[in-house]
Design an enzyme around this catalytic site. Structure first.
Site, PDB file in Angstrom:
ATOM      1  N   SER A 143      18.127  14.580  32.423  1.00  0.00           N
ATOM      2  CA  SER A 143      19.504  14.615  32.033  1.00  0.00           C
ATOM      3  C   SER A 143      19.907  13.333  31.183  1.00  0.00           C
ATOM      4  O   SER A 143      19.173  12.545  31.067  1.00  0.00           O
ATOM      5  CB  SER A 143      20.263  14.565  33.465  1.00  0.00           C
ATOM      6  OG  SER A 143      21.626  14.484  33.247  1.00  0.00           O
ATOM      7  N   TYR A 156      23.008   9.717  41.206  1.00  0.00           N
ATOM      8  CA  TYR A 156      22.416  10.810  40.342  1.00  0.00           C
ATOM      9  C   TYR A 156      21.497  10.276  38.991  1.00  0.00           C
ATOM     10  O   TYR A 156      20.219  10.675  38.918  1.00  0.00           O
ATOM     11  CB  TYR A 156      23.577  11.802  40.016  1.00  0.00           C
ATOM     12  CG  TYR A 156      22.876  12.863  39.007  1.00  0.00           C
ATOM     13  CD1 TYR A 156      22.182  13.900  39.591  1.00  0.00           C
ATOM     14  CD2 TYR A 156      23.232  13.049  37.708  1.00  0.00           C
ATOM     15  CE1 TYR A 156      21.681  15.085  38.843  1.00  0.00           C
ATOM     16  CE2 TYR A 156      23.058  13.968  37.029  1.00  0.00           C
ATOM     17  CZ  TYR A 156      22.070  15.162  37.647  1.00  0.00           C
ATOM     18  OH  TYR A 156      21.784  16.115  36.947  1.00  0.00           O
TER      19      TYR A 156
HETATM   20  N1  LIG Z   1      24.054  21.730  34.489  1.00  0.00           N
HETATM   21  C1  LIG Z   1      24.145  20.401  33.780  1.00  0.00           C
HETATM   22  O1  LIG Z   1      25.127  20.165  33.469  1.00  0.00           O
HETATM   23  C2  LIG Z   1      22.841  19.783  33.794  1.00  0.00           C
HETATM   24  C3  LIG Z   1      22.621  18.668  32.964  1.00  0.00           C
HETATM   25  C4  LIG Z   1      21.571  17.867  33.139  1.00  0.00           C
HETATM   26  C5  LIG Z   1      20.505  18.297  33.933  1.00  0.00           C
HETATM   27  N2  LIG Z   1      20.670  19.336  34.649  1.00  0.00           N
HETATM   28  C6  LIG Z   1      19.408  19.639  35.503  1.00  0.00           C
HETATM   29  O2  LIG Z   1      18.981  20.822  35.276  1.00  0.00           O
HETATM   30  C7  LIG Z   1      18.528  21.270  36.618  1.00  0.00           C
HETATM   31  C8  LIG Z   1      19.008  22.515  36.985  1.00  0.00           C
HETATM   32  O3  LIG Z   1      20.262  22.655  37.327  1.00  0.00           O
HETATM   33  P1  LIG Z   1      21.314  23.716  37.070  1.00  0.00           P
HETATM   34  O4  LIG Z   1      22.346  22.917  36.233  1.00  0.00           O
HETATM   35  O5  LIG Z   1      20.853  25.010  36.734  1.00  0.00           O
HETATM   36  O6  LIG Z   1      22.122  23.693  38.311  1.00  0.00           O
HETATM   37  P2  LIG Z   1      22.237  24.933  39.605  1.00  0.00           P
HETATM   38  O7  LIG Z   1      22.671  26.292  38.977  1.00  0.00           O
HETATM   39  O8  LIG Z   1      23.126  24.570  40.739  1.00  0.00           O
HETATM   40  O9  LIG Z   1      20.494  25.326  39.983  1.00  0.00           O
HETATM   41  C9  LIG Z   1      19.856  24.391  40.805  1.00  0.00           C
HETATM   42  C10 LIG Z   1      18.827  25.163  41.156  1.00  0.00           C
HETATM   43  O10 LIG Z   1      18.166  24.106  42.105  1.00  0.00           O
HETATM   44  C11 LIG Z   1      17.663  25.121  43.480  1.00  0.00           C
HETATM   45  N3  LIG Z   1      17.350  23.926  44.425  1.00  0.00           N
HETATM   46  C12 LIG Z   1      18.390  23.096  45.028  1.00  0.00           C
HETATM   47  N4  LIG Z   1      17.889  22.670  45.995  1.00  0.00           N
HETATM   48  C13 LIG Z   1      16.408  22.971  46.414  1.00  0.00           C
HETATM   49  C14 LIG Z   1      15.417  22.730  47.051  1.00  0.00           C
HETATM   50  N5  LIG Z   1      15.671  21.788  48.038  1.00  0.00           N
HETATM   51  N6  LIG Z   1      14.438  23.636  46.995  1.00  0.00           N
HETATM   52  C15 LIG Z   1      14.336  24.415  46.038  1.00  0.00           C
HETATM   53  N7  LIG Z   1      15.195  24.590  45.068  1.00  0.00           N
HETATM   54  C16 LIG Z   1      16.234  23.803  45.161  1.00  0.00           C
HETATM   55  C17 LIG Z   1      18.760  25.794  43.526  1.00  0.00           C
HETATM   56  O11 LIG Z   1      18.214  26.922  44.314  1.00  0.00           O
HETATM   57  P3  LIG Z   1      18.568  27.321  45.927  1.00  0.00           P
HETATM   58  O12 LIG Z   1      19.765  26.566  46.293  1.00  0.00           O
HETATM   59  O13 LIG Z   1      18.457  28.978  46.042  1.00  0.00           O
HETATM   60  O14 LIG Z   1      17.374  26.595  46.404  1.00  0.00           O
HETATM   61  C18 LIG Z   1      19.185  26.183  42.224  1.00  0.00           C
HETATM   62  O15 LIG Z   1      18.224  27.340  41.779  1.00  0.00           O
HETATM   63  C19 LIG Z   1      18.735  20.190  37.851  1.00  0.00           C
HETATM   64  O16 LIG Z   1      17.596  19.216  37.816  1.00  0.00           O
HETATM   65  C20 LIG Z   1      19.858  19.344  37.201  1.00  0.00           C
HETATM   66  O17 LIG Z   1      19.882  18.128  37.764  1.00  0.00           O
HETATM   67  C21 LIG Z   1      21.759  19.947  34.663  1.00  0.00           C
END
Ligand SMILES: NC(=O)c1ccc[n+]([C@@H]2O[C@H](COP(=O)([O-])OP(=O)(O)OC[C@H]3O[C@@H](n4cnc5c(N)ncnc54)[C@H](OP(=O)(O)O)[C@@H]3O)[C@@H](O)[C@H]2O)c1
Length: 248
Positions: A143, A156
């Protein structure tokens, strides 16, 4: 040997929503065979049906990245289904922001369990397969918070700085034939912030995201870029913000 994206098997953690879902869809559109893992299997099943209906090749597996045995089973399912594993995407993550002084220690644990130990579990499960193949690619989602620290985001940020350090060490240790990419997004419109407890920290994050947030597909396209390079090209990091992002 350079395999085209259409010959690759890609496993993605956290593929039930957001960036993981968009990446699965993009890679499948590009011809890759995709293995989607997460805990919400109803969501995975629906995404897999839609990918298949569009002519893609995909399977869904239940996965909890905090459980090492679950991550090993996920990798085994990918290899059993498609015969190899070319790319493993450590995407699952949680962002439960709050000031340190609120001492939400269970949330600190959860972020380290998913964002750091989950990534290590992914490496432990996928790397031996890639070492046997003498070929593979591990992609870790960090991130902007893996580059900069802001109040409320401290723990985080700690998890995402750790992802950066682990990824650089992996790049140095993995040896020829195995690539390592860190993808570092800025704000992306997903479910990530929906898990933050109601209060000032959530209000601040929602206000930030309201001013600027990318579609998850923008990040998926960056993943496709890294995956589609020839075998001797290791794209080590991609940092992507919305043009309008003036925070972080
Ligand atoms: N959105 C942003 O602004 C942003 C910015 C920088 C980095 N990121 C990173 O991008 C990645 C994806 O996040 P996103 O933004 O797409 O958020 P999201 O829509 O909340 O997706 C997160 C995913 O992680 C899964 N997850 C959570 N706990 C888990 C576990 N114990 N085992 C397996 N799967 C798990 C969730 O699936 P289930 O709940 O179905 O298990 C979900 O599919 C993350 O690493 C996040 O830190 C996001």
């Amino acid at each position: 040997m350079t395999r085209s994206i259409g010959d690759k098997v890609v496993a993605i953690t956290g593929a039930s929503s957001g960036i993981g879902e968009a990446t699965a869809r993009r890679l499948a559109q590009s011809g890759a065979k995709v293995v989607l893992g997460a805990r919400r299997t109803d969501r995975l099943d629906r995404i897999v049906s839609e990918i298949k209906a569009a002519g893609g090749d995909a399977v869904a597996c239940t996965l909890d990245v905090t459980q090492r045995s679950s991550v090993y089973a996920f990798v085994e399912a990918a290899v059993a289904t498609f015969g190899r594993l070319d790319v493993f995407i450590n995407n699952a993550g949680v962002m439960l922001v709050s000031p340190l002084g609120e001492f939400k220690v269970d949330e600190w644990d959860q972020m380290f369990d998913v964002n750091v130990k989950g990534v290590l579990n992914g490496i432990a499960a996928a790397l031996p397969v890639m070492q046997r193949q003498e070929d593979g690619h591990i992609i870790n989602l960090s991130s902007v918070a893996g580059h900069k620290v802001a109040p409320g985001f401290t723990v985080y940020c700690g998890t995402k700085f750790a992802v950066g350090a682990i990824s650089e060490g992996l790049r140095q240790e993995a040896g020829p034939g195995i690539r390592c990419t860190v993808i570092s997004p800025g704000a992306v419109q997903t479910e990530l912030s929906s898990h933050i407890a109601a209060g000032a920290a959530k209000d601040a994050v929602d206000a930030m995201y309201a001013t600027a947030a990318l579609s998850p597909d923008a990040i998926a396209q960056a993943v496709v870029y890294a995956v589609s390079q020839s075998a001797d090209v290791d794209v080590n990091e991609i940092l992507i913000r919305p043009t309008a992002q003036n925070f972080f």
